[in-house]
Write a protein that holds these residues in place. Structure first.
Motif, PDB file in Angstrom:
ATOM      1  N   VAL A 135     -46.113 -25.002  -3.318  1.00 30.83           N
ATOM      2  CA  VAL A 135     -44.730 -25.200  -2.894  1.00 30.83           C
ATOM      3  C   VAL A 135     -44.714 -26.434  -1.999  1.00 30.83           C
ATOM      4  N   ASP A 136     -43.947 -27.470  -2.391  1.00 26.19           N
ATOM      5  CA  ASP A 136     -43.959 -28.713  -1.629  1.00 26.19           C
ATOM      6  C   ASP A 136     -43.042 -28.633  -0.419  1.00 26.19           C
ATOM      7  N   HIS A 137     -42.974 -29.715   0.332  1.00 21.71           N
ATOM      8  CA  HIS A 137     -42.208 -29.724   1.577  1.00 21.71           C
ATOM      9  C   HIS A 137     -40.718 -29.490   1.353  1.00 21.71           C
ATOM     10  N   ASP A 138     -40.207 -29.790   0.155  1.00 22.82           N
ATOM     11  CA  ASP A 138     -38.794 -29.587  -0.149  1.00 22.82           C
ATOM     12  C   ASP A 138     -38.515 -28.211  -0.717  1.00 22.82           C
ATOM     13  N   GLY A 139     -39.550 -27.401  -0.900  1.00 23.51           N
ATOM     14  CA  GLY A 139     -39.361 -26.054  -1.419  1.00 23.51           C
ATOM     15  C   GLY A 139     -39.487 -25.937  -2.918  1.00 23.51           C
ATOM     16  N   ASP A 140     -39.770 -27.024  -3.639  1.00 20.78           N
ATOM     17  CA  ASP A 140     -39.946 -26.961  -5.086  1.00 20.78           C
ATOM     18  C   ASP A 140     -41.344 -26.465  -5.433  1.00 20.78           C
ATOM     19  N   LEU A 141     -41.441 -25.853  -6.610  1.00 21.84           N
ATOM     20  CA  LEU A 141     -42.708 -25.294  -7.062  1.00 21.84           C
ATOM     21  C   LEU A 141     -43.389 -26.250  -8.034  1.00 21.84           C
ATOM     22  N   TRP A 142     -44.713 -26.422  -7.864  1.00 22.41           N
ATOM     23  CA  TRP A 142     -45.536 -27.223  -8.763  1.00 22.41           C
ATOM     24  C   TRP A 142     -46.551 -26.299  -9.417  1.00 22.41           C
ATOM     25  N   VAL A 143     -46.724 -26.470 -10.716  1.00 24.50           N
ATOM     26  CA  VAL A 143     -47.597 -25.603 -11.503  1.00 24.50           C
ATOM     27  C   VAL A 143     -48.649 -26.466 -12.182  1.00 24.50           C
ATOM     28  N   GLY A 144     -49.916 -26.173 -11.925  1.00 29.23           N
ATOM     29  CA  GLY A 144     -51.007 -26.819 -12.629  1.00 29.23           C
ATOM     30  C   GLY A 144     -51.522 -25.921 -13.725  1.00 29.23           C
ATOM     31  N   SER A 145     -51.821 -26.487 -14.870  1.00 25.20           N
ATOM     32  CA  SER A 145     -52.273 -25.685 -15.995  1.00 25.20           C
ATOM     33  C   SER A 145     -53.636 -26.158 -16.470  1.00 25.20           C
ATOM     34  N   ALA A 146     -54.292 -25.289 -17.240  1.00 25.17           N
ATOM     35  CA  ALA A 146     -55.592 -25.611 -17.798  1.00 25.17           C
ATOM     36  C   ALA A 146     -55.395 -26.262 -19.159  1.00 25.17           C
ATOM     37  N   GLY A 147     -55.139 -27.585 -19.143  1.00 24.03           N
ATOM     38  CA  GLY A 147     -55.038 -28.328 -20.392  1.00 24.03           C
ATOM     39  C   GLY A 147     -53.687 -28.923 -20.693  1.00 24.03           C
ATOM     40  N   GLN A 154     -41.363 -12.252 -15.341  1.00 21.29           N
ATOM     41  CA  GLN A 154     -42.316 -13.037 -16.107  1.00 21.29           C
ATOM     42  C   GLN A 154     -41.622 -14.299 -16.593  1.00 21.29           C
ATOM     43  N   LEU A 155     -42.169 -15.453 -16.284  1.00 20.08           N
ATOM     44  CA  LEU A 155     -41.554 -16.720 -16.631  1.00 20.08           C
ATOM     45  C   LEU A 155     -42.490 -17.493 -17.536  1.00 20.08           C
ATOM     46  N   GLY A 156     -41.978 -17.870 -18.702  1.00 23.18           N
ATOM     47  CA  GLY A 156     -42.806 -18.565 -19.669  1.00 23.18           C
ATOM     48  C   GLY A 156     -41.995 -19.437 -20.588  1.00 23.18           C
ATOM     49  N   ASP A 157     -42.339 -19.406 -21.876  1.00 24.94           N
ATOM     50  CA  ASP A 157     -41.690 -20.278 -22.849  1.00 24.94           C
ATOM     51  C   ASP A 157     -40.184 -20.102 -22.861  1.00 24.94           C
ATOM     52  N   ALA A 158     -39.707 -18.855 -22.791  1.00 24.85           N
ATOM     53  CA  ALA A 158     -38.267 -18.598 -22.888  1.00 24.85           C
ATOM     54  C   ALA A 158     -37.496 -19.208 -21.735  1.00 24.85           C
ATOM     55  N   ASN A 159     -38.175 -19.502 -20.642  1.00 22.84           N
ATOM     56  CA  ASN A 159     -37.522 -20.105 -19.477  1.00 22.84           C
ATOM     57  C   ASN A 159     -37.743 -21.606 -19.391  1.00 22.84           C
ATOM     58  N   GLY A 160     -38.388 -22.179 -20.388  1.00 24.34           N
ATOM     59  CA  GLY A 160     -38.634 -23.613 -20.418  1.00 24.34           C
ATOM     60  C   GLY A 160     -39.941 -24.039 -19.801  1.00 24.34           C
ATOM     61  N   LEU A 161     -40.752 -23.072 -19.314  1.00 26.00           N
ATOM     62  CA  LEU A 161     -42.028 -23.421 -18.686  1.00 26.00           C
ATOM     63  C   LEU A 161     -43.013 -23.864 -19.761  1.00 26.00           C
ATOM     64  N   PRO A 162     -43.520 -25.099 -19.681  1.00 27.04           N
ATOM     65  CA  PRO A 162     -44.423 -25.574 -20.737  1.00 27.04           C
ATOM     66  C   PRO A 162     -45.846 -25.042 -20.617  1.00 27.04           C
ATOM     67  N   ALA A 163     -46.213 -24.522 -19.454  1.00 25.30           N
ATOM     68  CA  ALA A 163     -47.604 -24.124 -19.213  1.00 25.30           C
ATOM     69  C   ALA A 163     -47.741 -22.613 -19.301  1.00 25.30           C
ATOM     70  N   ARG A 164     -48.776 -22.137 -20.018  1.00 28.85           N
ATOM     71  CA  ARG A 164     -49.062 -20.708 -20.084  1.00 28.85           C
ATOM     72  C   ARG A 164     -50.318 -20.358 -19.288  1.00 28.85           C
ATOM     73  N   GLU A 165     -51.312 -21.227 -19.313  1.00 30.21           N
ATOM     74  CA  GLU A 165     -52.548 -20.991 -18.560  1.00 30.21           C
ATOM     75  C   GLU A 165     -52.407 -21.621 -17.177  1.00 30.21           C
ATOM     76  N   VAL A 166     -51.894 -20.848 -16.235  1.00 32.32           N
ATOM     77  CA  VAL A 166     -51.638 -21.363 -14.887  1.00 32.32           C
ATOM     78  C   VAL A 166     -52.943 -21.350 -14.092  1.00 32.32           C
ATOM     79  N   SER A 167     -53.304 -22.513 -13.528  1.00 31.58           N
ATOM     80  CA  SER A 167     -54.549 -22.632 -12.788  1.00 31.58           C
ATOM     81  C   SER A 167     -54.353 -23.028 -11.328  1.00 31.58           C
ATOM     82  N   ALA A 168     -53.172 -23.510 -10.951  1.00 30.26           N
ATOM     83  CA  ALA A 168     -52.924 -23.918  -9.557  1.00 30.26           C
ATOM     84  C   ALA A 168     -51.436 -23.851  -9.282  1.00 30.26           C
ATOM     85  N   LEU A 169     -51.079 -23.525  -8.036  1.00 32.97           N
ATOM     86  CA  LEU A 169     -49.681 -23.439  -7.616  1.00 32.97           C
ATOM     87  C   LEU A 169     -49.524 -24.116  -6.256  1.00 32.97           C
TER      88      LEU A 169
END
Length: 1013
Positions: A309-321, A292-307
């Protein structure tokens, strides 16, 4: 019992309204073949290139603002679903898809999927539709939709009337030919036209199933509002995967689910992200487990609405708000800070003890990494290390018995036995034992023979001959060393030959063949302070210091204990520029790692990579000697704000694929085709090209090299994403553009934009024909007139004499004008600009304002002395060009003398000249000046690497950052000198010169105003 939280902290970069993302509720994410990131929101569609967001809306044909789905097909076609319709992007505009002449709305959370090359599946209002192209009556292709299932199929399986999601696993994929649907509260499968429902009897509980995924191993995953299911290949029943399903009662519209490039399954959780971590294929590792990855890991988003993986392998997280978040270094970087248990975030040392546990030296004492078991790694205070609590543990090492040794900056030399012989399994080690109070300890180091070396500040070296014995004794070497006894010794290493090398403030020390020597380095000062040293496997040495920032040296072939070292020619200080090297390491691959005060550099003998906080490092300020390679080949880096674990060094030299694109061309506010091919009439208005190179890593190193073929032969270099050409002469042109990222050493293929400028009317063939006809008519008239009478001939002769006289007068005027311009800069010379100033002062006596600027190029003598007079001339010419381009048409710029320029700004007073002065000042300083082939007097071993401050050398040539100081005097009706309140010219120049002197005195590169007027 809840899900385990991952202990690491990761590097996240959030994008919000301050970055141009106006709406922060993300609904969908996709990346196209060019590398653009497409971001769907509740209020608009955005395209992101890594530097800026561009909104698409009604002007591009996208009528409704709420974007519910975004999909990019393998062939690169972009489809966008909104709550009001479905659209296809052709690169310029969006075209609507129609169902029986009506729009096809796509509801929130519903999906798009490619059925085959010509058909798209879309869920619209809970009905599955298939989209295909057909010939339009007006020509071209119109895209229309029709129901996928027949009325008979829906009657047989009523769940087909309530579809939430669709996913297609096409022919050629494992298990190919399948269509999976979230239908009603169950899952539906269409295989080769046969329908099958998966419900509770097949392990599928009642839920809204909004996403389906087939991973690379063939396992089918399904995501519902409250659970994740998996169907192994060949099995007939789904199994629940989450240890505890979601307990949230609110409705989740978006149910993202994906597999990353390392085979991990990623989805949302109640507190942020859930990730099923798996060992990399072909590598040993722990069993898969959910994190589980959240505030303690530095993730600013809690309400994840979209994910995504880009061409370089990095993860993008879209949130609701909360906007869009980029997980930087997703595959390679993990960090630990105080939030993960570090007693102090300033980390100085690492070492695995005899029991294999990672020990960490910090500013607050000794810590230990807890690894293994079912839980993620965590950091705790080291048991038994109370003796060094609140001491800065600057160095750690392990002797042959597995005993852990450490030294602190307060001078404590201590050891701690590992749990092992004579103790129960899992027992903690006994308390640490302090055996000496020494001066500040830089490093403790065990050589191949088992001796312990202790390197100190101002007291040289101490040695412990039997560190694994029952009563270890510390012995100072003192006068035995061939350096002053009060010298600091900060770093040591042992070469493969067994020779010991020490870095000291008095130079190098060598211990081999039973004796001490102090070798010198050819070409280096006699006494050079070195801070860190690393022994390479080939016997060479890497050195980092203050007077010499980086050196690579070796003993001459055949030399045994010689007193001279020779530089190795594969690297120079250009590798690090003005960075301070704080730690050195050669890893098992032969790569050289440099920890600096500005991030990490990695050199593989052919390429250089630069990594910083922007790319995943916990902090840019690394600590001295806080760099080790672990037993598994991973790297640990200590900084002043935590530690970083580089888990996949093998990925660091992957080069991203760069693609440059012209996003827009305009003139006079009229948009032109971005791929060129247009023809324009001649005009003085600028032709502007807007560029972009989508990239999400190290964008600070991105530059463009361009030239206009047909007008220019030399290349121009800029970091701006805009190119302008004004008043182009008629002709056929090609704008050639090459983008490059110097930090990543990646280059995009060149692109060409062709276009044509038609000649003005006075250069057309029709105009020349009219002129020729007029000449013939005039000639005939003159002939008849000359032959009419003698009087007419005399008048003609008089006319010719008068015309010749006018020509001579015009020539004299031209010579006078040439005498008024400076031969190098083509500006007004000193006499002419002073005459203009006198004229302006005379005008001021009738009222109005005048601003006079005396500008001087900073450090111009240094430029001539360092780079040569041709470089100085190039700087003066470019500064003159920029000043002339930045002033108004009725302003005047003259060369006052040497590197000084006099600028006249009529009509501007103290209150309103600031913006103009800022533009003039910025025109000089903001963009480096290209010097072409002018030498800069220094070697540059690596193409595109950094050089001395102010000088930039790369594959495009040499450029120099130049600044300028301004002395400004503003003259107006209120001035208290001369007739009608206007000071004389001499007083004006004097006051401007005084202001210029003050600008120089206050540090240069500034604007100072004259006082007393």
């Amino acid at each position: 019992m809840g899900l385990p939280a991952a202990a690491q902290e990761y590097a996240f970069r959030s994008y919000t309204q301050e970055d141009g993302l106006a709406n922060l509720s993300i609904t969908a994410l996709a990346q196209d073949a060019m590398g653009f990131l497409w971001v769907g929101t509740e209020n608009g569609l955005y395209r992101f290139d890594g530097g800026k967001f561009q909104r698409f809306g009604p002007a591009e044909g996208l009528k409704e603002p709420y974007v519910s789905a975004v999909h990019v097909t393998p062939s690169g076609v972009l489809w966008v679903g909104t709550t009001g319709g479905l659209y296809r992007w052709d690169g310029r505009t969006f075209s609507a898809v129609l169902l029986d002449g009506r729009p096809v709305p796509v509801w929130q959370g519903q999906k798009l999927a490619l059925l085959d090359a010509g058909h798209l599946l879309v869920v619209g209002r809970e009905e599955l539709l298939v989209v295909e192209g057909e010939k339009a009556p007006a020509g071209g292709t119109a895209w229309v939709a029709r129901p996928f299932f027949s009325t008979e199929q829906k009657s047989v399986l009523p769940a087909l009337t309530r579809i939430q999601s669709v996913r297609v696993f096409g022919v050629g994929e494992q298990g190919g030919g399948d269509i999976w649907l979230g239908c009603g509260q169950v899952l539906c499968e269409v295989r080769q036209g046969e329908l099958k429902q998966w419900g509770p009897d097949q392990g599928v509980p009642a839920d809204r199933w909004g996403n389906v995924l087939r991973d690379v191993d063939g396992t089918l995953w399904a995501r519902g509002e409250h659970q994740v299911l998996a169907l192994a290949p060949g099995e007939g029943r789904f199994t629940a995967q989450l240890p505890i399903p979601s307990t949230r009662t609110n409705v989740r519209v978006f149910l993202p689910l994906l597999q990353d490039m390392d085979r991990n399954i990623v989805t949302f959780g109640d507190q942020g992200l859930l990730r099923l971590a798996r060992p990399t294929r072909g590598m040993a590792g722990p069993a898969p487990r959910w994190e589980q990855l959240g505030d303690a890991n530095g993730l600013p988003a809690r309400e994840v609405s979209a994910l995504l993986v880009d061409h370089d392998g990095d993860l993008w997280v879209g949130s609701a708000g909360l906007g869009l978040t980029h997980w930087m270094g997703y595959r390679s970087w993990a960090n630990w800070t105080a939030r993960q248990g570090l007693m102090h975030e300033s980390v100085w040392s690492f070492r695995r003890d005899g029991a294999g546990r990672l020990m960490i030296g910090t500013d607050g004492g000794l810590a230990r990494m807890e690894e293994g078991g079912d839980r993620p790694p965590s950091i705790v205070p080291a048991p038994g290390a109370q003796a060094v609590q609140n001491h800065q543990v600057g160095s750690l090492t392990v002797d042959r018995s597995g005993r852990l040794w450490g030294g602190t900056f307060s001078g404590l030399l201590f050891y701690q036995d590992p749990a092992g012989a004579g103790r129960k399994a899992g027992a903690e080690p006994p308390p640490a034992v302090v055996i000496g109070h020494l001066p500040l300890i830089f490093q403790v180091f065990v050589d191949g023979s088992g001796r312990l070396w202790v390197l100190t500040r101002k007291k040289g070296i101490y040695v412990v001959d039997n560190p694994d014995g029952p009563n270890p004794q510390v012995t100072p070497l003192g006068a035995a060393l061939p350096i002053p006894p009060d010298s600091s010794v900060s770093s040591a290493c042992q070469a493969p030959s067994g020779t010991l090398w020490f870095a000291t403030e008095a130079g190098l020390l060598r211990y081999g063949e039973g004796r001490w020597t102090a070798p010198v380095i050819t070409g280096a000062p006699q006494v050079t302070r070195y801070n860190v040293i690393a022994c390479a496997r080939d016997g060479s040495l890497w050195l980092g210091g203050e007077t010499v920032r980086l050196a690579h040296v070796q003993e001459p072939a055949g030399a045994v204990g010689g007193g001279v070292l020779q530089p190795v020619g594969d690297v120079t200080e250009d590798l690090v520029g003005d960075r301070q090297v704080l730690a050195l390491l050669e890893d098992r691959r032969g790569w050289i790692w440099l920890a600096t005060d500005s991030g990490i550099l990695v050199w593989n003998a052919g390429s250089l990579r630069q990594y910083s906080h922007e790319t995943g490092l916990v902090w840019n300020d690394c600590n001295q000697s806080a760099l080790i390679e672990d037993d598994d080949g991973t790297l640990w880096v200590g900084t002043s704000k935590g530690l970083t674990h580089i888990t996949r060094p093998d990925l660091l030299f992957n080069r991203p694929a760069l693609v440059t694109r012209v996003t827009g061309i305009e003139r006079n506010g009229v948009a032109l085709p971005p791929d060129g091919g247009f023809e324009l009439p001649w005009d003085t208005a600028p032709l502007t090209f807007h560029l972009t190179t989508p990239s999400f890593r190290s964008r600070g190193g991105q530059i463009y090299r361009y030239r206009l073929n047909g007008l220019e032969t030399d290349w121009n270099v800029t970091a701006a994403e805009e190119i302008r050409y004004s008043a182009l002469p008629s002709g056929t042109y090609e704008l050639e553009i090459v983008a490059r990222n110097t930090a990543l050493q990646a280059m995009a293929p060149s692109i060409l934009v062709p276009f044509t400028i038609r000649p003005p009317w006075w250069q057309t063939k029709l105009f020349f024909a009219a002129c020729a006809l007029a000449v013939v008519v005039v000639g005939v008239a003159i002939y008849r007139w000359r032959t009419h009478t003698d009087v007419e001939r005399r008048r003609t002769l008089e006319t010719l004499v008068e015309a010749r006289t006018r020509e001579l007068e015009a020539s004299r005027e031209q010579l006078r004008q040439l005498a008024m311009y400076d031969s190098l800069t083509r500006l007004w010379n000193r006499r002419a600009i002073l005459d203009l100033l006198e004229l302006e002062l005379a005008r001021r006596r009738e009222g109005g304002y005048l601003t006079v600027v005396l500008a001087d190029v900073d450090h111009f003598k240094h430029i001539n002395d360092t780079h040569g007079h041709p470089a100085g001339d190039a700087v003066l010419v470019e500064v003159s060009r920029r000043l002339s381009a930045a002033v108004r048409s009725y302003d005047a710029v003259g060369r006052y003398g040497g590197e000084e320029f006099l600028i006249l700004l009529p009509g501007l007073g103290r209150d309103d000249c600031g913006e103009v002065l800022s533009r003039l000042h910025g025109a000089i300083a903001l963009t480096p000046i290209a010097l072409g082939d002018v030498p800069v007097g220094m070697a540059h071993a690596l193409e595109g690497g950094p050089t001395v401050p102010g000088v930039h050398v790369d594959a495009f040539g040499v450029s120099l950052t130049v600044t300028c100081s301004f002395g400004v005097i503003c003259v107006g009706p209120s001035s208290a000198h001369g007739p009608k309140g206007v000071p004389p010219l001499e007083e004006i120049i004097k006051r401007a010169d005084q202001a210029l002197y003050r600008a120089k005195h206050l540090g240069r590169n500034r604007v100072e105003y004259a006082t007393g007027l």
